[in-house]
Structures are given as C-alpha cells and as structure tokens.
Motif scaffolding. Structure first.
Motif: not given
Ligand SMILES: NC(=O)c1ccc[n+]([C@@H]2O[C@H](COP(=O)([O-])OP(=O)(O)OC[C@H]3O[C@@H](n4cnc5c(N)ncnc54)[C@H](OP(=O)(O)O)[C@@H]3O)[C@@H](O)[C@H]2O)c1
Length: 317
Positions: A43, A142, A193, A201-202, A274, A276, A280, A284
């Motif tokens: 995505d 979305s 997440l 982890k925080y 997401g 990085r 990870q 995941n």
């Molecule tokens: N409006 C929209 O349409 C919209 C808005 C938001 C997101 N999105 C999509 O949704 C995706 C996912 O949401 P998100 O990235 O915002 O949030 P998320 O997936 O809830 O959190 C991502 C963060 O979680 C941590 N993480 C990920 N895998 C991990 C693991 N295995 N172990 C430990 N920590 C882990 C990392 O933090 P650290 O950076 O601290 O390591 C990473 O930056 C985005 O990448 C994007 O594609 C869309």
C-alpha cells in the motif's frame, strides 16, 4: 477486484517520508524482506514523500507480477470536494502510473477525501471511467469515519475500503466489517500497530524525530490526529499495552499479537503494517503463522478497549 493477496501486506508510508529518514537502500531491503516473507500486497500513496514511495516501489516491482500495489490519490491538492473531478483523476493516476512504471494501476484509493465526496455520484462515475480507460483495474476508498466507509460500500464499483482497525480501534467491527462482507468489498486494515504503540516497545521516555509525525502530529497539527497513535493519548496507550502484554502468546511478539488480533476478525482482507526495516517486515509477515487468539484473549482486548480507549476514540471516527 479479483486478486488474491496474502493476509499480511506492507504499508509503504515509511518508505516516503513523515517517519524520519529511511534511505533508498533500506527501503529496497524492506520491500525485499517483505516479499521474501510472502507479502504480495503493498500500500502506498502519491503523496508519500510526494511520489518517492511510489518511485521506490516502481523500481522494485519490475518483473514481480505476483505483487499487487495499491496507491492513493487526492491529497496533493486542497481538500475541497470540487477537486475530485475526472480531469484531476486522469492527471493524478497518470502521475502514479509513471511513478510506479505501470500502464494500469492495480488499485487506486481516494485518500481520505472530504466527507461529501463519498456521496457524490459524479465521483463514482469518474472512477468507473478510469477503469474503462484501463488507467486502473479497480478502485477503493481510504476513510477516516465509519459512515464514510458505509457510503462507499453501498456503491457497486467499490472494490475495497481502507480503514483504521486495531486493538485500539474497534468501531469498524460494529457495522463496517459486516457490511463489507455482505457486499463483497475488501477491507484493508491500516495503522494496525497504532503507529507502533502496539509493538510494546515504547515507554514514557521514548521520543521521535522532529520530522516524524509521531512528534509533529500528536495533536492533529498536520492531518487527522487519528492517524497518529490511532488517536490515543500516548500515556493511555502505554497503560493499555501493559494490560494486554500478559495475553501475548508464548513465542510471539506484542506486534505479532496485535496483527493476529486483526487477522482473527472476519471480513479483513489484508492488514498493512508499516515497516521501516527488514526485521520488522519479516516479523510482521510471520504473524500470519500464529494460531488464532483464544476467546478469552479477545474478551481481554475488548475489556481494555472499553475501559481505557473507548472514551477517547469511539465517538470520533
Ligand atoms: N490515510 C491513509 O490512507 C493512511 C494513513 C495512515 C497509514 N496508511 C497506510 O497504512 C500503513 C500502516 O500504518 P502506519 O504505518 O501508519 O502504522 P502502523 O503500521 O500501525 O505502525 C508502523 C510502525 O510500527 C512499528 N513497527 C512496525 N513493525 C514492527 C515490528 N515488527 N516490531 C516493532 N515495531 C514495529 C514501526 O515503528 P518505529 O518507526 O518506531 O520502528 C513502524 O514505523 C502505512 O504504511 C500506510 O501504507 C494509510
């Protein structure tokens, strides 16, 4: 949209910007790790790094026809309903097609547009035209709010709804997931997440880089606050995580537990954490191998939500 994808995908916002620095080589390594771990769905959005995320993915996906790439459009202009026109859709998708290096986009999603857009016939007509013109194979939306999701699900051409769904965001379980299942619309669960909070982890001393939205958007200064920590106050989130930690299955991480909780929900098509870095992405993808969580664990998640999280988020989105 007729494509089968693995239940764990990859969110590629991190590969653009807004999360501190991620170099191009790290981005490629993260994509490769995800694909090596079985991920088939990525995505992204035209606005992530103003095209950088799409371009990095575009250079990666050449000769990988097994991958489905979903992008989003609409947040590079003022958020006014009048901007959601066929002419703009053509221009936006042409830019994404060039960035991704494809003739036809697999899936394009309206990127959390203003609420009236979800009820505008001309918008859906224009999206249907993009399909006829073979600029896109399918379209979805979305959304921020459940009512926006329900409005889109009611339209016959909507292939997918992307919505925040995680152990800190239970409202979509009430009406959105059942309606999507009934209509055959895919559910893409984002922010699984809670921006990393649910990785466990925080702690109180954790800080984030100046150019990381978890620093600069804590109170919704730049975009909807629900996209940062799922709209949950950081300290409350830490408390909720500490209550959930005893329920993490042996051998799993807290992040994998959080992802498994989402996979357990009927009607979820794909979860897009997401990542990085490579580790990870690997970890995941492995959450798909965990056994479903017990009924007792699901009840515990609901209880923690009801007591700590619901008052902050349930009526907002
Ligand atoms: N409006 C929209 O349409 C919209 C808005 C938001 C997101 N999105 C999509 O949704 C995706 C996912 O949401 P998100 O990235 O915002 O949030 P998320 O997936 O809830 O959190 C991502 C963060 O979680 C941590 N993480 C990920 N895998 C991990 C693991 N295995 N172990 C430990 N920590 C882990 C990392 O933090 P650290 O950076 O601290 O390591 C990473 O930056 C985005 O990448 C994007 O594609 C869309």
């Amino acid at each position: 949209m007729g494509r089968t994808v693995g239940v764990i995908g990859l969110g590629a916002w991190q590969l653009g910007a807004d999360w501190g620095e991620v170099s191009e080589s790290d981005a490629h390594a993260t994509l490769q790790a995800a694909v090596d771990s079985g991920v088939t769905f990525i995505d992204t959005a035209d606005v992530y790094g103003d095209g950088r995320s799409e371009q990095i993915i575009g250079s990666f996906i050449k000769d990988k026809p097994q991958l489905t790439v979903a992008t989003k459009m609409g947040r590079r202009v003022a958020q006014e309903p009048g901007n959601y026109t066929l002419d703009n859709f053509r221009a936006w998708t042409d830019r994404s097609r060039a960035n991704l290096g494809v003739d036809t986009l697999d899936l394009v999603q309206l990127h959390c547009p203003p609420t009236p857009v979800f009820s505008t016939d001309a918008v859906y007509d224009a999206l249907d035209t993009l399909v006829q013109e073979k600029r896109i194979k399918a379209y979805g939306v979305s959304v921020e709010k459940v009512d926006e999701a329900l409005a889109a699900i009611a339209r016959p051409g909507t292939a997918s709804v992307q919505i925040i769904l995680n152990a800190f965001r239970l409202k979509p379980l009430e009406r959105v997931l059942p309606a999507a299942a009934e209509a055959g619309v895919g559910i893409i669960a984002r922010v699984p997440l809670a921006s990393g909070l649910l990785s466990g982890k925080y702690d109180e001393s954790t800080t984030f880089a100046a150019n990381d939205h978890r620093n600069y958007n804590r109170h919704g200064e730049s975009f909807d606050v629900g996209e940062t920590f799922s709209g949950v106050d950081f300290a409350t989130g830490l408390e909720a995580v500490s209550r959930l930690r005893p329920f993490v299955p042996e051998g799993a991480t807290m992040a994998q537990f959080a992802l498994r909780w989402i996979i357990d929900q009927p009607a979820v098509t794909v979860v897009i954490p997401g990542a990085r870095n490579q580790s990870q992405a690997h970890a995941n993808a492995a959450a798909a191998e965990l056994a479903p969580l017990s009924a007792e664990t699901h009840e515990a998640v609901t209880a923690v939500y009801d007591e700590l999280i619901r008052p902050q988020v349930h009526d907002r989105w």
